[in-house]
Write a protein that holds these residues in place. Structure first.
Motif, PDB file in Angstrom:
ATOM      1  N   ALA A   1      -2.392 -41.592  32.046  1.00 26.01           N
ATOM      2  CA  ALA A   1      -1.606 -42.197  33.122  1.00 26.01           C
ATOM      3  C   ALA A   1      -1.495 -43.698  32.905  1.00 26.01           C
ATOM      4  N   ASP A   2      -0.374 -44.293  33.319  1.00 21.41           N
ATOM      5  CA  ASP A   2      -0.211 -45.747  33.196  1.00 21.41           C
ATOM      6  C   ASP A   2       0.448 -46.368  34.424  1.00 21.41           C
ATOM      7  N   ALA A   3       0.569 -45.585  35.514  1.00 25.83           N
ATOM      8  CA  ALA A   3       1.158 -46.116  36.741  1.00 25.83           C
ATOM      9  C   ALA A   3       0.696 -45.270  37.922  1.00 25.83           C
ATOM     10  N   ILE A   4       0.759 -45.878  39.103  1.00 21.20           N
ATOM     11  CA  ILE A   4       0.462 -45.169  40.347  1.00 21.20           C
ATOM     12  C   ILE A   4       1.698 -45.216  41.231  1.00 21.20           C
ATOM     13  N   VAL A   5       2.133 -44.043  41.648  1.00 25.01           N
ATOM     14  CA  VAL A   5       3.221 -43.941  42.633  1.00 25.01           C
ATOM     15  C   VAL A   5       2.572 -43.812  44.006  1.00 25.01           C
ATOM     16  N   ILE A   6       2.915 -44.709  44.937  1.00 23.33           N
ATOM     17  CA  ILE A   6       2.283 -44.627  46.256  1.00 23.33           C
ATOM     18  C   ILE A   6       2.785 -43.394  46.993  1.00 23.33           C
ATOM     19  N   GLN A   7       1.889 -42.860  47.832  1.00 23.79           N
ATOM     20  CA  GLN A   7       2.187 -41.577  48.454  1.00 23.79           C
ATOM     21  C   GLN A   7       3.395 -41.639  49.381  1.00 23.79           C
ATOM     22  N   GLU A   8       3.727 -42.840  49.904  1.00 23.45           N
ATOM     23  CA  GLU A   8       4.896 -42.955  50.780  1.00 23.45           C
ATOM     24  C   GLU A   8       6.206 -42.704  50.040  1.00 23.45           C
ATOM     25  N   ASN A   9       6.173 -42.799  48.692  1.00 20.51           N
ATOM     26  CA  ASN A   9       7.386 -42.599  47.901  1.00 20.51           C
ATOM     27  C   ASN A   9       7.440 -41.224  47.248  1.00 20.51           C
ATOM     28  N   VAL A  10       6.654 -40.311  47.821  1.00 19.93           N
ATOM     29  CA  VAL A  10       6.551 -38.975  47.227  1.00 19.93           C
ATOM     30  C   VAL A  10       6.724 -37.920  48.317  1.00 19.93           C
ATOM     31  N   ASP A  11       7.459 -36.860  47.979  1.00 15.81           N
ATOM     32  CA  ASP A  11       7.525 -35.663  48.829  1.00 15.81           C
ATOM     33  C   ASP A  11       6.743 -34.569  48.118  1.00 15.81           C
ATOM     34  N   ALA A  12       5.754 -34.003  48.808  1.00 13.59           N
ATOM     35  CA  ALA A  12       4.892 -32.993  48.201  1.00 13.59           C
ATOM     36  C   ALA A  12       5.233 -31.619  48.741  1.00 13.59           C
ATOM     37  N   SER A  13       5.264 -30.638  47.828  1.00 15.81           N
ATOM     38  CA  SER A  13       5.494 -29.235  48.203  1.00 15.81           C
ATOM     39  C   SER A  13       4.643 -28.377  47.290  1.00 15.81           C
ATOM     40  N   GLY A  14       3.427 -28.017  47.788  1.00  9.81           N
ATOM     41  CA  GLY A  14       2.512 -27.237  46.962  1.00  9.81           C
ATOM     42  C   GLY A  14       2.096 -28.054  45.762  1.00  9.81           C
ATOM     43  N   PRO A  15       2.098 -27.459  44.578  1.00 16.56           N
ATOM     44  CA  PRO A  15       1.673 -28.172  43.376  1.00 16.56           C
ATOM     45  C   PRO A  15       2.761 -29.084  42.798  1.00 16.56           C
ATOM     46  N   THR A  16       3.916 -29.126  43.435  1.00 17.23           N
ATOM     47  CA  THR A  16       5.035 -29.917  42.916  1.00 17.23           C
ATOM     48  C   THR A  16       5.310 -31.110  43.829  1.00 17.23           C
ATOM     49  N   ILE A  17       5.577 -32.247  43.219  1.00 17.63           N
ATOM     50  CA  ILE A  17       5.952 -33.425  44.002  1.00 17.63           C
ATOM     51  C   ILE A  17       7.300 -33.933  43.510  1.00 17.63           C
ATOM     52  N   THR A  18       8.019 -34.551  44.430  1.00 18.24           N
ATOM     53  CA  THR A  18       9.273 -35.217  44.093  1.00 18.24           C
ATOM     54  C   THR A  18       9.075 -36.716  44.297  1.00 18.24           C
ATOM     55  N   VAL A  19       9.190 -37.458  43.219  1.00 20.11           N
ATOM     56  CA  VAL A  19       9.010 -38.904  43.263  1.00 20.11           C
ATOM     57  C   VAL A  19      10.356 -39.553  43.521  1.00 20.11           C
ATOM     58  N   ARG A  20      10.441 -40.371  44.596  1.00 22.97           N
ATOM     59  CA  ARG A  20      11.717 -40.957  45.017  1.00 22.97           C
ATOM     60  C   ARG A  20      11.902 -42.402  44.583  1.00 22.97           C
ATOM     61  N   GLU A  21      10.820 -43.055  44.119  1.00 25.87           N
ATOM     62  CA  GLU A  21      10.910 -44.450  43.670  1.00 25.87           C
ATOM     63  C   GLU A  21      10.277 -44.571  42.291  1.00 25.87           C
ATOM     64  N   THR A  22      10.884 -45.390  41.449  1.00 20.90           N
ATOM     65  CA  THR A  22      10.322 -45.595  40.119  1.00 20.90           C
ATOM     66  C   THR A  22       9.039 -46.429  40.202  1.00 20.90           C
ATOM     67  N   ALA A  23       8.242 -46.349  39.146  1.00 19.54           N
ATOM     68  CA  ALA A  23       7.021 -47.146  39.044  1.00 19.54           C
ATOM     69  C   ALA A  23       6.878 -47.623  37.610  1.00 19.54           C
ATOM     70  N   ALA A  24       6.798 -48.941  37.428  1.00 19.99           N
ATOM     71  CA  ALA A  24       6.674 -49.508  36.094  1.00 19.99           C
ATOM     72  C   ALA A  24       5.245 -49.347  35.582  1.00 19.99           C
ATOM     73  N   ILE A  25       5.085 -49.511  34.262  1.00 22.59           N
ATOM     74  CA  ILE A  25       3.743 -49.455  33.680  1.00 22.59           C
ATOM     75  C   ILE A  25       2.843 -50.486  34.371  1.00 22.59           C
ATOM     76  N   GLY A  26       1.664 -50.031  34.819  1.00 26.72           N
ATOM     77  CA  GLY A  26       0.708 -50.905  35.487  1.00 26.72           C
ATOM     78  C   GLY A  26       0.877 -51.008  36.984  1.00 26.72           C
ATOM     79  N   ALA A  27       1.883 -50.335  37.528  1.00 32.64           N
ATOM     80  CA  ALA A  27       2.127 -50.430  38.963  1.00 32.64           C
ATOM     81  C   ALA A  27       0.947 -49.894  39.759  1.00 32.64           C
ATOM     82  N   ASN A  28       0.468 -50.693  40.721  1.00 35.81           N
ATOM     83  CA  ASN A  28      -0.596 -50.310  41.660  1.00 35.81           C
ATOM     84  C   ASN A  28      -1.923 -49.963  40.962  1.00 35.81           C
ATOM     85  N   ILE A  29      -2.141 -50.618  39.821  1.00 37.34           N
ATOM     86  CA  ILE A  29      -3.381 -50.412  39.069  1.00 37.34           C
ATOM     87  C   ILE A  29      -4.144 -51.737  39.001  1.00 37.34           C
TER      88      ILE A  29
END
Length: 403
Positions: free
Chosen positions: A104-132
């Motif tokens: 892994a090289d980035a963290i997507v914050i949970q507010e930018n994610v829709d979760a459905s079971g084991p699958t998530i939909t990421v709605r915002e991009t995250a650059a290398i090193g984001a939130n790390i």
């Protein structure tokens, strides 16, 4: 006998004083102590690449275009790292403080994610090193974080703990034995008989000692006899400093100096060109196999505490290896001062540090019998001997009373 200038008296005291030995103390007892050795970090901080947010650990290239569908293959909580490796199209549920999984090289914050079971939909991009928080971003192993001579604050204790130390090396506290003298003294709270006064000096002196970083030890009140004084002086064995209050002048009942000399003290000087506080002396005594510093203060409460601020506090600072906080600061007079006499005058006053430059207002009445005046003051204005009249705005040196 010529009076010794204050600067020369203080120099003689500090020239013979040396920093005390170090000791290790637990972190819970370290605040307010003086650091004796550098604090060197024992590990990186953070010790690993850590998540700065709750969210999902991802590969930045997998979320370069959104929306992006990813499969969650595990979880990384604080103290519970994910043991596998993140692959293409995968994500790891991660929480603040969690260790970044391999791959892994980035963290997507949970507010930018829709979760459905084991699958998530990421709605915002995250650059290398984001939130790390990168490993060692705060400090690195072997970094010097704190230097000796520092009076440890809560923040210093925090960084000591964060860098892997359970204990810190600090200078041993100087033990200061305090002896009041005089047949007229009674302990505070006791009714006063004819000609008696409350023995207040020892309590003010003990507070000064503790504030300066020492450990106060009250020996009690000695009677105006050589035998009583000698008994109390011998009880000070083991203390680094012996402070006496009263009996330092030249009257028939001023017996402290001869009692000290009988107990083995060698007096270095006596009588200072200082106002208030002329009858002050300093000497050295061998006690319990080490040198004991003997400071004889006047019995007048105001004079006693002012002399303690001028001489005793710097002595404690030298024994601790910590002097700068106890030295004079610069200010300007808020009001004019008359010419001074042949003794350096320490005038009670109020200091306004918010002014630019700081301004100090000496009290009009400097009678040494006014204890309330000392209580109201927060500083001492240092007026050199034989100084001419000084106008408002003249630069002066000021000693803060609250240390």
């Amino acid at each position: 006998m010529a009076l010794l200038p204050v600067a020369e008296a203080l120099k003689r005291i500090l020239d013979v004083a040396t920093t005390l030995e170090p000791e290790d103390v637990e972190l819970l007892k370290a605040r307010g102590r003086t650091l004796a050795a550098p604090v060197v970090s024992r590990h990186d901080n953070p010790p690993f690449n850590a998540s700065a947010m709750d969210g999902y650990a991802v590969r930045a290239e997998d979320v370069a275009t959104v929306p992006a569908l990813l499969t969650v293959i595990g979880e990384a909580g604080a103290g519970r790292p994910f043991s596998g490796t993140l692959g293409k199209g995968e994500a790891i549920r991660i929480f603040t403080g969690g260790c970044l999984p391999e791959g892994a090289d980035a963290i997507v914050i949970q507010e930018n994610v829709d979760a459905s079971g084991p699958t998530i939909t990421v709605r915002e991009t995250a650059a290398i090193g984001a939130n790390i928080r990168p490993q060692g971003e705060d400090f690195r192993k072997k970094d010097i974080l704190l230097e000796p001579g520092r009076c440890l604050t809560a923040r210093d204790v925090l960084i000591g703990a964060s860098s892997g130390h359970a204990k810190l090396a600090v200078v041993r506290k100087p033990v200061v034995a305090i002896l009041s003298t005089g047949d007229e003294l009674v302990p505070p709270g006791n009714p006063l008989g004819p000609g008696q006064i409350s023995g207040s000096n020892a309590y003010g002196l003990a507070a000064i000692v503790e504030a300066a970083g020492g450990e106060a030890r009250f020996l009690g009140i000695a009677h105006d006899t050589i035998a009583s004084l000698e008994e109390c002086i011998n009880a000070s064995d083991g203390a680094d400093i012996l402070v006496t209050s009263g009996g330092a002048s030249v009257g028939d009942h001023d017996l402290v100096r001869p009692a000290l000399e009988k107990a083995g003290a060698k007096l270095e000087f006596y009588k200072i060109a200082m106002r208030p506080g002329k009858p002050l002396f300093f000497g050295l005594r061998a006690a319990s196999g080490k040198t004991q510093y003997c400071v004889g203060l006047p019995g007048n409460p105001v004079s006693s505490l002012i002399c303690a601020r001028v001489f005793l506090v710097p002595l404690i600072g030298r024994l601790l290896g910590r002097e700068a906080p106890f030295q004079a600061v610069d200010a300007v007079l808020a009001e004019p001062l008359p010419a001074n006499g042949p003794r350096q005058h320490y005038m009670r006053g109020l200091l306004d540090m918010d002014a630019s430059p700081p301004r100090v207002t000496p009290f009009k009445n400097q009678d040494s019998g006014l204890i309330k005046s000392l209580q109201r003051a927060d500083c001492l204005v240092v007026v050199p001997e034989n100084a001419p009249a000084q106008a408002a705005g003249t630069p002066v040196k000021v000693l803060k009373l609250d240390i």
